[in-house]
Design a protein around this motif. Sequence first.
Motif, PDB file in Angstrom:
ATOM      1  N   VAL A  14     -53.038  39.885 -70.106  1.00 48.22           N
ATOM      2  CA  VAL A  14     -52.310  39.128 -71.134  1.00 48.22           C
ATOM      3  C   VAL A  14     -50.846  39.566 -71.203  1.00 48.22           C
ATOM      4  CG1 VAL A  14     -54.449  38.871 -72.473  1.00 48.22           C
ATOM      5  CG2 VAL A  14     -52.715  40.519 -73.212  1.00 48.22           C
ATOM      6  N   ASP A  15     -50.001  38.615 -71.607  1.00 49.92           N
ATOM      7  CA  ASP A  15     -48.572  38.895 -71.712  1.00 49.92           C
ATOM      8  C   ASP A  15     -48.206  39.435 -73.091  1.00 49.92           C
ATOM      9  OD1 ASP A  15     -47.698  37.947 -69.093  1.00 49.92           O
ATOM     10  OD2 ASP A  15     -48.373  35.990 -69.814  1.00 49.92           O
ATOM     11  N   ALA A  16     -48.999  39.092 -74.106  1.00 49.83           N
ATOM     12  CA  ALA A  16     -48.679  39.561 -75.450  1.00 49.83           C
ATOM     13  C   ALA A  16     -49.912  39.423 -76.330  1.00 49.83           C
ATOM     14  CB  ALA A  16     -47.526  38.758 -76.043  1.00 49.83           C
ATOM     15  N   ILE A  17     -49.913  40.198 -77.418  1.00 44.99           N
ATOM     16  CA  ILE A  17     -50.972  40.101 -78.419  1.00 44.99           C
ATOM     17  C   ILE A  17     -50.319  39.658 -79.721  1.00 44.99           C
ATOM     18  CG2 ILE A  17     -52.636  41.422 -79.794  1.00 44.99           C
ATOM     19  CD1 ILE A  17     -53.090  43.193 -77.328  1.00 44.99           C
ATOM     20  N   ALA A  18     -50.841  38.576 -80.298  1.00 42.24           N
ATOM     21  CA  ALA A  18     -50.336  38.103 -81.593  1.00 42.24           C
ATOM     22  C   ALA A  18     -51.404  38.361 -82.636  1.00 42.24           C
ATOM     23  CB  ALA A  18     -50.020  36.609 -81.521  1.00 42.24           C
ATOM     24  N   VAL A  19     -50.982  38.612 -83.853  1.00 41.07           N
ATOM     25  CA  VAL A  19     -51.946  38.900 -84.922  1.00 41.07           C
ATOM     26  C   VAL A  19     -51.415  38.339 -86.234  1.00 41.07           C
ATOM     27  CG1 VAL A  19     -50.951  41.204 -85.359  1.00 41.07           C
ATOM     28  CG2 VAL A  19     -53.291  40.708 -86.098  1.00 41.07           C
ATOM     29  N   THR A  20     -52.325  37.812 -87.049  1.00 44.92           N
ATOM     30  CA  THR A  20     -51.935  37.363 -88.384  1.00 44.92           C
ATOM     31  C   THR A  20     -51.539  38.574 -89.209  1.00 44.92           C
ATOM     32  OG1 THR A  20     -53.480  35.515 -88.298  1.00 44.92           O
ATOM     33  CG2 THR A  20     -52.697  36.178 -90.472  1.00 44.92           C
ATOM     34  N   ALA A  21     -50.279  38.602 -89.652  1.00 52.49           N
ATOM     35  CA  ALA A  21     -49.812  39.719 -90.482  1.00 52.49           C
ATOM     36  C   ALA A  21     -49.774  39.316 -91.953  1.00 52.49           C
ATOM     37  CB  ALA A  21     -48.437  40.187 -90.009  1.00 52.49           C
ATOM     38  N   GLY A  22     -49.962  38.029 -92.257  1.00 53.88           N
ATOM     39  CA  GLY A  22     -49.984  37.565 -93.634  1.00 53.88           C
ATOM     40  C   GLY A  22     -49.749  36.073 -93.647  1.00 53.88           C
ATOM     41  N   PRO A  23     -49.879  35.371 -94.759  1.00 55.95           N
ATOM     42  CA  PRO A  23     -50.487  35.874 -95.992  1.00 55.95           C
ATOM     43  C   PRO A  23     -52.005  35.869 -95.866  1.00 55.95           C
ATOM     44  CG  PRO A  23     -49.787  33.589 -96.280  1.00 55.95           C
ATOM     45  CD  PRO A  23     -49.378  33.997 -94.897  1.00 55.95           C
ATOM     46  N   TYR A  38     -46.953  40.607 -81.605  1.00 53.75           N
ATOM     47  CA  TYR A  38     -46.256  39.709 -82.525  1.00 53.75           C
ATOM     48  C   TYR A  38     -47.069  39.603 -83.813  1.00 53.75           C
ATOM     49  CZ  TYR A  38     -43.236  38.119 -78.712  1.00 53.75           C
ATOM     50  OH  TYR A  38     -42.315  38.060 -77.688  1.00 53.75           O
ATOM     51  N   GLY A  39     -46.520  40.071 -84.915  1.00 49.86           N
ATOM     52  CA  GLY A  39     -47.163  39.895 -86.219  1.00 49.86           C
ATOM     53  C   GLY A  39     -46.705  38.562 -86.772  1.00 49.86           C
ATOM     54  N   VAL A  40     -47.636  37.618 -86.952  1.00 51.48           N
ATOM     55  CA  VAL A  40     -47.229  36.243 -87.267  1.00 51.48           C
ATOM     56  C   VAL A  40     -47.772  35.756 -88.607  1.00 51.48           C
ATOM     57  CG1 VAL A  40     -47.115  35.698 -84.805  1.00 51.48           C
ATOM     58  CG2 VAL A  40     -49.155  35.066 -86.115  1.00 51.48           C
ATOM     59  N   ASN A  41     -47.178  34.662 -89.068  1.00 50.12           N
ATOM     60  CA  ASN A  41     -47.557  34.026 -90.325  1.00 50.12           C
ATOM     61  C   ASN A  41     -48.764  33.109 -90.095  1.00 50.12           C
ATOM     62  OD1 ASN A  41     -47.593  31.983 -92.506  1.00 50.12           O
ATOM     63  ND2 ASN A  41     -45.729  33.032 -93.187  1.00 50.12           N
ATOM     64  N   HIS A  42     -49.773  33.304 -90.909  1.00 48.67           N
ATOM     65  CA  HIS A  42     -51.021  32.540 -90.806  1.00 48.67           C
ATOM     66  C   HIS A  42     -50.782  31.033 -90.928  1.00 48.67           C
ATOM     67  CE1 HIS A  42     -55.346  31.862 -91.490  1.00 48.67           C
ATOM     68  NE2 HIS A  42     -54.986  31.034 -92.456  1.00 48.67           N
ATOM     69  N   LEU A  43     -49.879  30.646 -91.818  1.00 47.53           N
ATOM     70  CA  LEU A  43     -49.664  29.214 -92.045  1.00 47.53           C
ATOM     71  C   LEU A  43     -48.928  28.577 -90.878  1.00 47.53           C
ATOM     72  CD1 LEU A  43     -48.943  29.379 -95.845  1.00 47.53           C
ATOM     73  CD2 LEU A  43     -50.973  28.518 -94.720  1.00 47.53           C
ATOM     74  N   MET A  70     -55.411  29.799 -83.060  1.00 49.27           N
ATOM     75  CA  MET A  70     -54.175  29.345 -83.709  1.00 49.27           C
ATOM     76  C   MET A  70     -53.109  30.441 -83.674  1.00 49.27           C
ATOM     77  SD  MET A  70     -55.551  29.277 -87.646  1.00 49.27           S
ATOM     78  CE  MET A  70     -54.641  30.247 -88.859  1.00 49.27           C
ATOM     79  N   VAL A  71     -53.558  31.673 -83.792  1.00 52.42           N
ATOM     80  CA  VAL A  71     -52.627  32.804 -83.761  1.00 52.42           C
ATOM     81  C   VAL A  71     -52.088  32.974 -82.342  1.00 52.42           C
ATOM     82  CG1 VAL A  71     -52.391  35.272 -84.235  1.00 52.42           C
ATOM     83  CG2 VAL A  71     -53.923  33.863 -85.644  1.00 52.42           C
ATOM     84  N   ALA A  72     -52.976  32.818 -81.366  1.00 53.32           N
ATOM     85  CA  ALA A  72     -52.556  32.888 -79.968  1.00 53.32           C
ATOM     86  C   ALA A  72     -51.585  31.750 -79.645  1.00 53.32           C
ATOM     87  CB  ALA A  72     -53.779  32.816 -79.055  1.00 53.32           C
ATOM     88  N   ALA A  73     -51.857  30.564 -80.209  1.00 52.36           N
ATOM     89  CA  ALA A  73     -50.987  29.409 -79.946  1.00 52.36           C
ATOM     90  C   ALA A  73     -49.575  29.674 -80.471  1.00 52.36           C
ATOM     91  CB  ALA A  73     -51.566  28.156 -80.602  1.00 52.36           C
ATOM     92  N   LEU A  74     -49.498  30.243 -81.680  1.00 49.50           N
ATOM     93  CA  LEU A  74     -48.172  30.556 -82.221  1.00 49.50           C
ATOM     94  C   LEU A  74     -47.523  31.669 -81.403  1.00 49.50           C
ATOM     95  CD1 LEU A  74     -45.912  30.204 -84.233  1.00 49.50           C
ATOM     96  CD2 LEU A  74     -47.156  31.661 -85.851  1.00 49.50           C
ATOM     97  N   GLY A  75     -48.322  32.660 -81.010  1.00 55.73           N
ATOM     98  CA  GLY A  75     -47.786  33.743 -80.177  1.00 55.73           C
ATOM     99  C   GLY A  75     -47.218  33.206 -78.876  1.00 55.73           C
ATOM    100  N   SER A  76     -47.954  32.304 -78.262  1.00 56.14           N
ATOM    101  CA  SER A  76     -47.512  31.708 -77.008  1.00 56.14           C
ATOM    102  C   SER A  76     -46.186  30.961 -77.196  1.00 56.14           C
ATOM    103  CB  SER A  76     -48.618  30.773 -76.508  1.00 56.14           C
ATOM    104  OG  SER A  76     -48.125  29.858 -75.559  1.00 56.14           O
ATOM    105  N   HIS A  77     -46.107  30.254 -78.330  1.00 55.09           N
ATOM    106  CA  HIS A  77     -44.874  29.527 -78.632  1.00 55.09           C
ATOM    107  C   HIS A  77     -43.701  30.505 -78.818  1.00 55.09           C
ATOM    108  CE1 HIS A  77     -42.627  26.039 -80.100  1.00 55.09           C
ATOM    109  NE2 HIS A  77     -42.168  26.808 -81.074  1.00 55.09           N
ATOM    110  N   VAL A 128     -41.839  33.422 -89.951  1.00 54.18           N
ATOM    111  CA  VAL A 128     -42.750  32.982 -88.898  1.00 54.18           C
ATOM    112  C   VAL A 128     -43.378  34.199 -88.222  1.00 54.18           C
ATOM    113  CG1 VAL A 128     -42.964  31.766 -86.703  1.00 54.18           C
ATOM    114  CG2 VAL A 128     -41.529  30.819 -88.525  1.00 54.18           C
ATOM    115  N   ASN A 129     -42.559  35.206 -87.975  1.00 55.26           N
ATOM    116  CA  ASN A 129     -43.078  36.455 -87.403  1.00 55.26           C
ATOM    117  C   ASN A 129     -42.275  37.628 -87.953  1.00 55.26           C
ATOM    118  OD1 ASN A 129     -40.782  35.634 -85.752  1.00 55.26           O
ATOM    119  ND2 ASN A 129     -41.271  37.415 -84.528  1.00 55.26           N
ATOM    120  N   VAL A 130     -42.890  38.831 -87.938  1.00 53.51           N
ATOM    121  CA  VAL A 130     -42.213  39.990 -88.530  1.00 53.51           C
ATOM    122  C   VAL A 130     -41.717  40.957 -87.458  1.00 53.51           C
ATOM    123  CG1 VAL A 130     -43.406  39.874 -90.722  1.00 53.51           C
ATOM    124  CG2 VAL A 130     -44.442  41.154 -88.850  1.00 53.51           C
TER     125      VAL A 130
END
Lengths: 263, 354
Positions: free
Chosen positions: B82-91, B116-121, B321-328, B352-354
Amino acid sequence: MFENRYRLRPAPPFRVPVGGGVLIVVVDSATPAVTAALASVDDTGVELLAASVTVDARAHGELLAPAVTSVLAKGGATPKDLDAVVAGLGPGPFTGLRVGLVTAAALADSLNIPAYGVCSLDALGWAAGPGRVLVATDARRKEIYWAVYEDGVRLTDPAVGKPADVLLSYGAGPLSAGADPRPEPHAARLLDGTRAAVGDGAHRYADILGLPVLDEPRYPPAAGFAALAADRVRDRMPTEPLTPLYLRRPDAVLPGERKPALR
Amino acid sequence: MTDQPTARDEPLVLGIETSCDETGIGIVRGHTLLADAIASSVDEHARFGGVVPEVASRAHLEAVVPTMHRALADAGVALSDVDAIAVTAGPGLAGALLVGVAAAKGYALAAEKPIYGVNHLAAHVAVDTLEHGALPEPAIALLVSGGHSSLLLVEDLARKVTPLGSTIDDAAGEAFDKVARLLGLPFPGGPPIDRAARAGDPSAIPFPRGLSAARDLAAHRYDFSFSGLKTAVARWVEARERAGEPVPVENVAASFQEAVCDVLTAKAVDACRAHGVGTLVIGGGVAANSRIRTLAEERCAKHGITVRVPRPKLCTDNGAMVAALGSHLVAAGVTPSKLDLPADSAMPLTTVNV
Ligand SMILES: [Zn+2]
C-alpha cells in the motif's frame, strides 16, 4: 535478585545486538504514564536499550506511536529488526489502555512477529523488590486497581475497588481458597507481612491504605514488562491474544419503559 | 462499481474506520474498490436501543486485526504494497475513534507508510467516487445517518469543504431509531421503517416538517430539526393507544419517513440551486433509505441536477470510504499527517484531514 535483572545502558545509539540477543519493543498505556521501550533479550538477561515515559493521562493516543518511533531511533533499530512486541494488559482506564493494546497488536501483526501480554500491575510488583507489597494504580472514580505480590510474584488476582475495601478483599484472594474459608485470618496474614504499598494508586490513597508507600516505581516500568516476558521471547512462544484486563463492565443502561410524550 | 481498469500508477490506499459501531477496513486503488471488510457490533447495542460507546470501543479492539486480514486477503495485496494508510480521525465517538487511530499508527509505523487522519463526513462524500468516478466540483453533499445530518458545499474534496447546515437536535437516523422503537420495530430503525412504509400511505398523517416554515427558513435555511417530528409521532401513536384503537404501523412509518425525506431533499435541492451546483451526492446510513433516493431523483430531475447515491453498503460506515478519501488526498498531493495526530470527536466539517 531484582536489581541485577536488567542494566540500563548509559549512552545511545547502539548497534543492534548480535550474538543471540533478540530485539523487543514494550508498550504500556495502562496508567497516566505512556511507556515505550526497546530492549534486547538474550540468555543472560534483558537489556533496556531505550525508553520513553511521558505522564499525561489525556494524550495516550497522541504520544504512544511517536514514542515507539523514538525508542527505535535511539536504539538504532528499524521496525523490521523487531522480534517480538510486549504489551501491558492493564488493568487500567479503558480508553488509554486500548491505545497500547491496539498499537501492540498492529505492530505485531504488521511485522508478523509474536505479541506477549503482561499484567501491568506485575511490572510494578516485579520492580517493588523483595517481601510482600501491595501494588495499586489509579482506577479513577475514587478506586484503585490492585494486587498483592511477594518477591515480585503475584498472590492475588488483579482487582478493582475502593482503597478502604482492599483490606476486606484480601480474604477473597487465592489464599482463602484453602482449608480455612474465613476471610479475616487470611487478611490478617497478608497484611501482617505487607511491608509497603507501591504505585500511583498507593500514593493517592496512602492515608486510607495505611501502609508505607515506596517513592518508586510510581508507574509500571518498561524493564518489568521486558523481564516478565523474557522467557516467552527466548522460547519463541506463539503469539498471544492481547486481551485487556478491564475488570469493570461497560456503563450501559437498558432502556426502561417507553416515556409517554403526553402529560 | 464501474469497471474501471486498475492502473498501477494510481494510489493503493488502505482505510480504517472506527468512529461508531462498525470496524471497517477498506482498500482502494484510485477509484477502484478492492476490499471492504466490516465487523459490526450492532447486535451488541440492539438491546440498549442505541450505540453504547464503551461496548463499541471494546468490539473495535477485538475486530481490528481480523478485519485487516480479511481486507488484505480480499484485495489480494500485502500491507507492504500500500502507498498510504488513511484513518477516520473524527468526528465520532472519542474512545471508538482512538482505537482506529492508534491501530492505523501502529500499522503505518511498522510498515513505514504515510498516514492520513481524515474527516469521517468528507469520507462519506468521497466513497461515491468508487461507484461513479471522480466527483464533479463543486457539488452539494447531503449526509444523513444516525450520527449526522449535514449539508455541505464541496468545492474541492481535498481542500475546501464548507458546511451549509446541519441538524440542530437529533440526527435523522436517530429519529428513525426512536420512531422504530415507538412502533415496536427493531434497532437500527432505518431498514424496518423503510420496509413497513412500503405498505403504508405517506400522506395518511400530516406530520410536521421541521425548520421549513418561512420564519424558520430565515435563520435555518439549510438546518434540520427532527426532535419535533419524533415527538409528534409519539403523541399521535399514544393518542391512538389511549383511544383503544390499533396503531396503523405502516401508515405511521410511511408518513414519518415522508416527512424526513421531504425536508432533507427539499433543502438539498434548495442548496444546489442557490449555489448554482449541478451535482448532489447523498451519503450516510439514511441514504440507503429507498424513499430518499426516489424523492431526491424526482426533485433534482426537475432542476437538471444529477443525483449520485452510492449503493447501500457504501452509504453506511465502512473502511472503503476512508480509503477512497485517502486515495483522493494522495492523488491531490496533500501532505500526510504526523504520527502524533489526535482523534478529534468534534472535528469540524471544514477539516478534511489533520
Ligand atoms: Zn457515518
